[in-house]
Write an enzyme that holds these catalytic residues in place. Structure first.
Site, PDB file in Angstrom:
ATOM      1  N   LEU A  67       0.862  -1.173   0.000  1.00 56.72           N
ATOM      2  CA  LEU A  67       0.000   0.000   0.000  1.00 56.72           C
ATOM      3  C   LEU A  67       0.903   1.227   0.000  1.00 56.72           C
ATOM      4  CD1 LEU A  67      -2.752  -0.906   2.665  1.00 56.72           C
ATOM      5  CD2 LEU A  67      -2.955  -0.988   0.171  1.00 56.72           C
ATOM      6  N   ASP A  68       0.535   2.244  -0.778  1.00 55.80           N
ATOM      7  CA  ASP A  68       1.311   3.477  -0.787  1.00 55.80           C
ATOM      8  C   ASP A  68       1.390   4.040   0.622  1.00 55.80           C
ATOM      9  OD1 ASP A  68       1.525   3.213  -3.502  1.00 55.80           O
ATOM     10  OD2 ASP A  68       0.063   4.769  -3.991  1.00 55.80           O
ATOM     11  N   ARG A  69       2.449   4.750   0.890  1.00 55.62           N
ATOM     12  CA  ARG A  69       2.690   5.296   2.228  1.00 55.62           C
ATOM     13  C   ARG A  69       1.478   6.029   2.826  1.00 55.62           C
ATOM     14  NH1 ARG A  69       8.056   7.866   4.567  1.00 55.62           N
ATOM     15  NH2 ARG A  69       7.265   8.854   6.442  1.00 55.62           N
TER      16      ARG A  69
END
Length: 235
Positions: A57-59
């Site tokens: 998952l993106d930050r």
């Protein structure tokens, strides 16, 4: 950190926002190492702890996420991802209204590793990858008619895929400072949440379901919680 599922083979958690999934150039504490340290402490494990990263998952994105506690589980889950036997459903708040109430988006994406940005490119562009997602509109905000809640089901797992594809149809994500900078204000948290992850257990083959509802804060609380639950069963 909220645990959604755990046994000897798997660890499912609710990823906090703004924590990198794995170690990056920022040097900030990352999810993978934080969870390894937690397992080591909770189970008093000597030596190194194995934890396999199955998806990312993106930050700035939070929500449901699964890790493998054994190499065998990691291998089988990775195969489930490759064979598209690994379901990922997200909810997102976008600016504007998609052109159709539901639809499938197919783009070809190219990542620039130097700038960590992804762009839509013509089919056949060298190093580009096909990106496919299905979306459906869940509802518009009664307080701000420029915001729309959408359900997104990923059929491929490309870097920044939802953010780039929704922006490509004129609906950048609320708070996205990378792909929607013209319409978002600095400091706004990106409104993208991993609502559901489902897959066959790598050992028992029983279907595992991880569910994580977004927090009851802006902009998520502009919609009733029941709508997010409904999104779990919508096709």
């Amino acid at each position: 950190m909220k645990i959604l599922f755990e046994d000897n083979h798997l660890l499912g958690i609710e990823k906090p926002v703004n924590v990198p999934t794995q170690e990056d150039v920022s040097g900030d504490p990352d999810l993978l190492n934080l969870l390894k340290a937690d397992i080591k402490e909770r189970y008093q494990k000597p030596g190194n702890v194995y934890l396999g990263l199955v998806h990312r998952l993106d930050r700035p994105v939070g929500g449901a996420m699964i890790f493998a506690k054994t190499s065998k589980a990691a291998s089988r889950l990775s195969e489930a991802v490759r064979s598209r036997n690994f379901d990922k459903i997200y909810v997102a708040v976008v600016r504007g209204t998609p052109p159709q109430a539901k639809g499938r988006l197919i783009h070809h994406l190219l990542k620039d590793e130097r700038t960590n940005t992804v762009s839509v490119v013509p089919k056949g562009t060298p190093s580009s990858k096909e990106a496919i997602l299905d979306y459906s509109v869940l509802g518009a905000s009664s307080l701000d008619n420029e915001l729309t809640l959408v359900r997104v089901e990923l059929l491929t797992g490309r870097s920044h895929q939802i953010r780039v594809q929704m922006n490509a149809i004129g609906c950048p994500l609320y708070g996205d400072q990378k792909y929607g900078v013209a319409q978002n204000k600095p400091g706004q948290q990106i409104a993208l949440w991993s609502l559901y992850v489902g897959f066959p257990h790598p050992v028992t083959t029983e279907h595992v379901k991880l569910i994580s509802l977004p927090p009851r804060e802006l902009p998520w609380n502009r919609w009733e919680e029941e709508l997010y639950t409904k999104a779990l069963t919508q096709s």
